[in-house]
Design a protein around this motif. Structure first.
Motif, PDB file in Angstrom:
ATOM      1  N   ASN A   1       2.644   2.013   1.347  1.00 19.76           N
ATOM      2  CA  ASN A   1       3.368   0.835   2.178  1.00 19.76           C
ATOM      3  C   ASN A   1       2.451   0.535   3.471  1.00 19.76           C
ATOM      4  O   ASN A   1       3.240  -0.283   4.414  1.00 19.76           O
ATOM      5  CB  ASN A   1       4.809   1.055   2.285  1.00 19.76           C
ATOM      6  N   GLY A   2       1.588   1.296   3.697  1.00 15.21           N
ATOM      7  CA  GLY A   2       0.702   0.874   4.900  1.00 15.21           C
ATOM      8  C   GLY A   2       1.131   1.641   5.974  1.00 15.21           C
ATOM      9  O   GLY A   2       0.856   1.361   7.153  1.00 15.21           O
ATOM     10  N   THR A   3       2.183   2.531   6.068  1.00 18.05           N
ATOM     11  CA  THR A   3       2.453   3.398   7.086  1.00 18.05           C
ATOM     12  C   THR A   3       1.738   4.125   7.962  1.00 18.05           C
ATOM     13  O   THR A   3       1.527   4.128   8.946  1.00 18.05           O
ATOM     14  CB  THR A   3       3.595   4.235   6.734  1.00 18.05           C
ATOM     15  N   PHE A   4       0.710   4.762   6.933  1.00 15.29           N
ATOM     16  CA  PHE A   4      -0.443   5.581   7.527  1.00 15.29           C
ATOM     17  C   PHE A   4      -1.765   5.234   6.868  1.00 15.29           C
ATOM     18  O   PHE A   4      -1.692   4.736   6.010  1.00 15.29           O
ATOM     19  CB  PHE A   4       0.032   7.104   7.254  1.00 15.29           C
TER      20      PHE A   4
ATOM     21  N   ALA B   1       1.455   1.577  12.781  1.00 15.69           N
ATOM     22  CA  ALA B   1       1.929   0.710  14.000  1.00 15.69           C
ATOM     23  C   ALA B   1       1.886   1.049  15.279  1.00 15.69           C
ATOM     24  O   ALA B   1       1.619   0.323  16.172  1.00 15.69           O
ATOM     25  CB  ALA B   1       3.704   0.732  13.415  1.00 15.69           C
ATOM     26  N   SER B   2       1.671   2.127  15.545  1.00 10.83           N
ATOM     27  CA  SER B   2       1.588   2.801  16.932  1.00 10.83           C
ATOM     28  C   SER B   2      -0.097   3.152  17.210  1.00 10.83           C
ATOM     29  O   SER B   2      -0.132   3.559  18.428  1.00 10.83           O
ATOM     30  CB  SER B   2       2.513   3.946  17.209  1.00 10.83           C
TER      31      SER B   2
ATOM     32  N   LEU C   1      -2.876   9.755   0.108  1.00  9.30           N
ATOM     33  CA  LEU C   1      -2.426   9.793   1.462  1.00  9.30           C
ATOM     34  C   LEU C   1      -0.824   9.361   1.054  1.00  9.30           C
ATOM     35  O   LEU C   1      -0.819   8.160   0.643  1.00  9.30           O
ATOM     36  CB  LEU C   1      -3.009   8.760   2.350  1.00  9.30           C
ATOM     37  N   SER C   2       0.195  10.152   1.271  1.00  5.35           N
ATOM     38  CA  SER C   2       1.484   9.945   0.963  1.00  5.35           C
ATOM     39  C   SER C   2       2.261   9.007   2.026  1.00  5.35           C
ATOM     40  O   SER C   2       1.435   8.851   3.134  1.00  5.35           O
ATOM     41  CB  SER C   2       2.245  10.993   0.687  1.00  5.35           C
ATOM     42  N   GLU C   3       3.175   8.251   1.788  1.00  2.00           N
ATOM     43  CA  GLU C   3       4.037   7.562   2.697  1.00  2.00           C
ATOM     44  C   GLU C   3       4.614   8.123   3.736  1.00  2.00           C
ATOM     45  O   GLU C   3       5.133   7.641   4.830  1.00  2.00           O
ATOM     46  CB  GLU C   3       5.069   6.542   1.919  1.00  2.00           C
ATOM     47  N   MET C   4       4.697   9.450   3.728  1.00  3.67           N
ATOM     48  CA  MET C   4       5.281  10.420   4.961  1.00  3.67           C
ATOM     49  C   MET C   4       4.042  10.798   5.631  1.00  3.67           C
ATOM     50  O   MET C   4       4.177  11.412   6.719  1.00  3.67           O
ATOM     51  CB  MET C   4       5.709  11.666   4.214  1.00  3.67           C
ATOM     52  N   GLY C   5       2.590  10.679   5.316  1.00  2.00           N
ATOM     53  CA  GLY C   5       1.614  10.938   6.453  1.00  2.00           C
ATOM     54  C   GLY C   5       0.944  12.158   5.837  1.00  2.00           C
ATOM     55  O   GLY C   5       0.185  12.791   6.543  1.00  2.00           O
TER      56      GLY C   5
END
Length: 865
Positions: A50-53, A75-76, A127-131
């Protein structure tokens, strides 16, 4: 209690081919990436679903020399993991994925970092969505995970196992291993600087210790940071406000921070240590940090000056001195001639981070012995000497920053070991001067020093003998008995004052500011102009003297903003004096129930929160748990701006058998006693929680727990000035029961102090009332601990729901209380105190005596404030 955490699931969906700069959550062997290759995407070559990491060959801070393989929160733009932190590459260095794992090489192809040997060939990197960066085989089994090798950060869902550790970075742009490290032991979470302990999670006021079981791992979920045991049992927890994304990181500054990301910004929710002056190298070598200062001002102690404006530390002002070098573990010989070793004093009022954890090297010694101990060990770089106890603390292995602690005043004297004359010789390297130093001097110097010590010792002994003879003639000297404080060793005793010194400070105990079961309290002024409260304790009992010293050794080392500071003590015959900091606004009961200006709601809330934080520290923040046993408004003291401090903690054990009648076999004050006192059940910290709940109801209402009732349902005053809640009938109302009834009806506004005149919102009253009712559950296990209470007051934990089945006992107490008041009225006996069980308020048949008798009884039972 168990908690469910999300774990990374290794699975493959339809793999996406990666070409050019196309993003994917998978890449396969024979894949190569460099910052130059993916320059248009800041080195990014892999993203979570989902593009979080994202994973990237990244240069933090946009510097152009150090590039690392990183996992980044998109995001950060925050790095949560890095691979080659100690071996950076250039922008043309490359990462290779092969069937044997991951390899990072410089521009010349020289390997800099690689994953360890894996049990089977790698089929993909995900690369998982948890980083979590994961290597997978063809069966989707995990071969290697970045979560198992954290650098300086963990994220939600990541498990940090016992005995694991990670280290801070040198700086935000230099990710190499720094001097600070975090380690999880089987009992606690530790922070260390160069291997020296400076913080433990269990000692933090926001941490609640739920169990003494063995810790197995640490994790974060949406509500808190947890140290967990087998089957998810919570050992220690830190409650956090609700958030969808948390990270816990050890910053390059040495702070351990748990923070959430929302609205495009990070919010710090938990910081350890909370006082940044406790960070070992905040002000550099020998730099001094002002304890508790909001700006954390750094300065240099006496005999030292700053070497630069960048807080790199302080050096001796006199250029002929230099700091003593640290010896290494293989050669403790410095090869220095005896004459070059010396000490520079840093003066009084300084503390050192290590003293709190390592304890004194030796106790009950004189200053000379303390110095000799340090001189004999090259790992000792300085020492602190406590005059009152004779404790000798070392500054060992590394010279960090000092802490300016004005509360310790003239009790703690510090010295830094230095070399005189030539530049310091490095350990293991021979100093040329040593070969030129006369052999005769090597022989004569120790002999002369020995003779000088004998002479000085003889003079001191003679002086003591003369002084003793003079005192005995005056009839003022008592030979020490086995019970006297000087007759045994108790490490950590605070400053011991001379009786005459306190007699002068209090103008011969002229200004009485309190009295009760322990004795009396007097106002005094010390020679340093500090205003103090001197508590004069009498009738300690046969065993009271040694217990007295043990108690003050415990409470004298407790430092918390919401606990009254013990400055010292005095022991003379059967009389014991305690010297506390002076609280100029007095006790809460005088402000809350008096005729002065009304406390505004925010002031009441701050008092409630400060009291809760102080109790939470006593219960779970100290190395030795302390149960107060007498929480009431009289023992809650206030200073400027209504700063809250709890008094009389840890002193109830000092009472002797001759004082037992004051407690009727119980400790505490009627009206605040928990039901377990009546059933001889085990007394725990939940006993204090109950008392706090009763105090909280009084803070809300601005009145004692017993109220005069008239025919109306309004709040009135009787002839003595006592405000009352009235409804049909006459007599006295048991206010906790009235609060329960109003809670059931949702009429919270009825409970607020009428003097506030609607200057408080209904939901604010509801918050405190619900917390209070949860605290006064009859069953101790249903009461929240004080750490949870603090969380509810701060809004970080949802409010609890009072359990009616565990509050019905208030109805019984209310009925008995009403019966007692009716009997008193019928008999018309003045000044007769009637109690219903342990919780009835004192009553009398006349309104004129009601207020005074209640106040006097409270003081008599608990002792002076």
């Amino acid at each position: 209690m168990g908690f469910l955490f999300l774990f990374p699931t290794a699975f493959l969906s339809c793999a996406l081919l990666v070409s050019g700069i196309t993003y994917s959550e998978f890449v396969h062997p024979n894949f190569t990436a460099s910052n130059l290759q993916y320059a248009e995407n800041s080195g990014s070559f892999l993203t979570s679903r989902n593009g979080t990491f994202k994973a990237a060959i990244f240069n933090p801070g946009a510097q152009q020399t150090n590039f690392y393989l990183c996992v980044i929160h998109v995001a950060s733009n925050t790095i949560i993991w890095s691979a080659n932190r100690d071996d950076p590459i250039s922008n043309s260095g490359e990462m290779y994925l092969t069937s044997e794992g991951i390899t990072i090489s410089d521009e010349s192809g020289n390997p800099k970092w690689s994953t360890p040997a894996i049990p089977s060939p790698a089929y993909a990197m995900m690369l998982s969505e948890m980083g979590n960066l994961v290597l997978l085989d063809r069966s989707n089994n995990s071969l290697w995970e970045s979560f198992q090798h954290p650098t300086d950060t963990i994220v939600m869902g990541q498990l940090f196992p016992v005995k694991a550790s990670f280290s801070s970075a040198v700086s935000p742009t230099d990710l190499s291993t720094g001097d600070y490290s975090l380690t999880l032991s089987s009992s606690d979470l530790h922070l260390q600087w160069r291997g020296l302990l400076y913080w433990k999670l269990s000692m933090d006021t926001k941490a609640y210790i739920n169990s003494n079981s063995m810790v197995e791992y640490m994790a974060i979920n949406r509500t808190g940071l947890y140290l967990l045991g087998g089957n998810g049992t919570v050992i220690i927890q830190v409650a956090l406000s609700l958030s969808d994304f948390w990270i816990a990181t050890l910053e390059s500054s040495g702070r351990f921070i748990v923070k959430s990301f929302s609205a495009d910004d990070w919010m710090d929710d938990f910081v350890g240590p909370s006082d940044s002056c406790r960070i070992p190298f905040l002000c550099g070598t020998v730099g001094s940090c002002r304890d508790g200062s909001a700006s954390n001002t750094c300065s240099c102690p006496s005999n030292f000056h700053s070497v630069s404006p960048n807080r790199t530390g302080c050096v001796p002002t006199d250029g002929s001195y230099s700091l003593y070098p640290t010896c290494n573990s293989t050669d403790h010989s410095t090869h220095l001639i005896p004459s070059v070793l010396s000490y520079l004093t840093i003066g009084y009022g300084y503390d050192y981070f290590g003293s709190q954890f390592s304890g004194p090297v030796r106790s009950r010694v004189n200053l000379t012995a303390c110095q000799d101990l340090c001189s004999g060990d090259c790992s000792c770089l300085g020492f602190l000497y406590e005059n009152s106890s004779g404790d000798c603390y070392w500054i060992k292995s590394y010279l960090g920053s000092l802490i300016s602690d004005i509360q310790r005043g003239e009790d703690l004297l510090g010295y830094i070991k230095v070399l005189v004359g030539s530049s310091p010789a490095k350990p293991g390297v021979k100093n040329d001067q040593s070969t030129k130093f006369p052999l005769s001097a090597l022989v004569l110097l120790p002999s002369s020093a020995f003779i000088l010590l004998i002479v000085l010792g003889s003079l001191w002994w003679r002086r003591q003998r003369i002084s003793r003879d003079r005192d005995m003639k005056a009839g003022q000297y008592n030979l020490p008995s086995p019970e006297e404080p000087d007759a045994f060793q108790i490490p950590g005793l605070p400053k011991r004052f001379d009786y005459k010194e306190l007699e002068v400070a209090t103008d011969h105990f002229r200004t009485l500011i309190g009295s009760g079961g322990f004795g009396a309290v007097y106002k005094g002024t010390l020679p340093d102009k500090a205003v103090v409260a001197v508590k004069k304790i009498t009738n300690l009992g046969i065993q009271g003297k040694k217990e007295f010293c043990t108690e003050i050794a415990i409470i004298g080392n407790i430092h918390h903003i919401n606990l009254v500071k013990l400055r010292g003590f005095c022991a003379r015959g059967s009389t014991r004096l305690l010297v506390f900091e002076y609280m100029n606004r007095g006790s809460l009961d005088r402000i809350l129930f008096g005729n002065g200006p009304v406390l505004e709601w925010q002031e009441r809330f701050n008092i409630a929160l400060g009291t809760a934080r102080g109790l939470a520290y006593l219960h779970s923040g100290c190395e030795q748990k302390i149960i107060h046993c007498d929480i009431k408004p009289e023992n809650i003291l206030l200073h400027d701006h209504f700063q809250v401090k709890i008094s009389d903690f840890g002193l109830s054990k000092l009472l002797g058998p001759e004082q037992s009648s004051l407690f009727t076999t119980m400790r505490g004050t009627r009206g605040y006693l928990a039901p377990e006192w009546l059933t001889n059940s085990a007394i725990s910290e939940k006993t204090d929680v109950y008392s706090f709940g009763m105090v909280l109801l009084e803070i809300v209402s601005g009145r004692k727990n017993c109220l005069l009732r008239t025919q109306s349902h309004s709040l009135e005053e009787d002839s003595s000035g006592t405000r009352s809640s009235s409804s049909s009938g006459s007599g006295l109302l048991y206010f906790p029961l009235f609060a329960l009834e109003m809670h059931e009806q949702g009429k919270y506004a009825e409970l607020a102090d009428p003097r506030l005149e609607n200057r408080v919102k209904r939901q604010d009253v509801e918050k405190l009332v619900r917390v209070a009712l949860c605290c006064v559950h009859e069953e101790p296990s249903l009461r929240p601990n004080m750490a949870i209470v603090v969380g509810m007051l701060e809004g970080k934990i949802p409010l609890g729901h009072p359990r009616m089945e565990s509050l019905n006992f208030l109805r019984f107490y209310g009925r008995r209380f009403t019966e007692a008041s009716v009997i008193a009225e019928q008999e018309n006996e003045e000044n007769v105190l009637l109690y219903s069980q342990a919780n009835a308020c004192p009553t009398s048949t006349t309104s004129s005596s009601r207020k005074s008798m209640s106040y006097i009884s409270s003081q008599q039972v608990s002792g002076p404030r």
